[in-house]
Design an enzyme around this catalytic site. Structure first.
Site, short mmCIF file in Angstrom:
data_model
loop_
_atom_site.label_atom_id
_atom_site.label_comp_id
_atom_site.label_asym_id
_atom_site.label_seq_id
_atom_site.Cartn_x
_atom_site.Cartn_y
_atom_site.Cartn_z
N ASP A 1 -2.94 2.22 5.34
CA ASP A 1 -3.27 1.87 3.95
C ASP A 1 -4.35 0.81 3.91
OD1 ASP A 1 -1.39 3.44 2.38
OD2 ASP A 1 0.18 2.20 3.27
N ASP B 1 4.05 10.14 -0.52
CA ASP B 1 3.91 8.80 0.06
C ASP B 1 4.67 7.81 -0.81
OD1 ASP B 1 3.15 6.41 1.19
OD2 ASP B 1 1.03 6.57 0.66
#
Length: 245
Positions: A51, A195
């Site tokens: 991320d 996610d």
């Protein structure tokens, strides 16, 4: 293009994937003092999810291209970079050069015309591209956008809030996207990922709804045996995919 790992995608030409179900541990959930070991521990997964946050689109900061390059060098599996940023057009080239094999952009980050240009650029850079939809975004995409992407990612949490529980309408949103892809004849080409909040208890329902790729953070990194947990996740999802098929 910098450092490159094995291919990304579902048995596409030139790619190295072999699993209909794909598990991608999210490095953000790992101990920041032990990233090397955390990367090594998930070598049996299908890809490593990284991320990137800019403090604006998501209210946190993480990992510039230089750090991601180090993750790529350490990882024995492909690296997927999730750009939770306001101006992805500024960042796709640096992260592709760092070795990302798949870039995830947010549909909310740019107007559609500008977004389409960036999606096309990602392919020109040799990466796959996935478009993420935040929880407040309706699971619908234009035909133009759908033709430019390799996958869709349904967010189960607000971007940047990893570790929180999955929002209750996530499976419904996955099912709605699956129906859209089927209606457009794209179910075999455009994958659906989830996610945020994915774990052993809910991965089967998400697979039932149409997802085949799963980003798992604390569900892997809080396990005492990460290799075993990856196998459990894959097995739980694959059983539902096989049953549906």
């Amino acid at each position: 293009m910098g450092d490159r790992q094995g291919g990304v995608g579902k048995e596409r030409a030139g790619d190295g994937w072999s699993h209909a179900v794909e598990i991608g541990p999210s490095l953000l959930a790992a101990d920041p003092l032990a990233y090397g070991a955390a990367i090594d521990d998930v070598a049996t997964a299908d890809y490593l999810h990284v991320d990137v946050m800019d403090g604006h689109f998501a209210h946190d900061l993480s990992w510039g291209p230089g750090m991601v390059r180090m993750f790529v060098r350490r990882s024995r599996i492909p690296v997927e970079v999730h750009l939770m940023v306001d101006e992805p057009q500024l960042w796709v080239e640096p992260y592709a050069a760092a070795g990302a094999r798949r870039l995830v952009l947010h549909v909310e980050s740019l107007p559609e015309a500008a977004l389409c240009s960036v999606l096309a650029l990602v392919h020109e850079l040799g990466c796959e591209v996935v478009l993420a939809l935040a929880p407040g975004t309706r699971p619908a995409l234009s035909e133009t956008v759908l033709q430019l992407i390799d996958g869709v990612m349904i967010m189960g949490v607000v971007p940047g809030q990893g570790g929180s529980g999955m929002l209750p309408d996530t499976a419904r949103r996955v099912a709605a996207m699956s129906m859209l892809l089927i209606a457009r004849g794209l179910e075999g080409r455009v994958s659906i990922a989830v996610d945020g909040g994915v774990n052993v208890d809910n991965i089967g329902n998400l697979a039932d709804a149409g997802a085949s790729r799963f980003v798992v953070g604390t569900g892997v990194y809080r396990s005492a045996n990460r290799e075993r947990r990856i196998a459990e996740l894959r097995r739980s999802a694959a059983a539902r995919v096989t049953a549906v098929g």
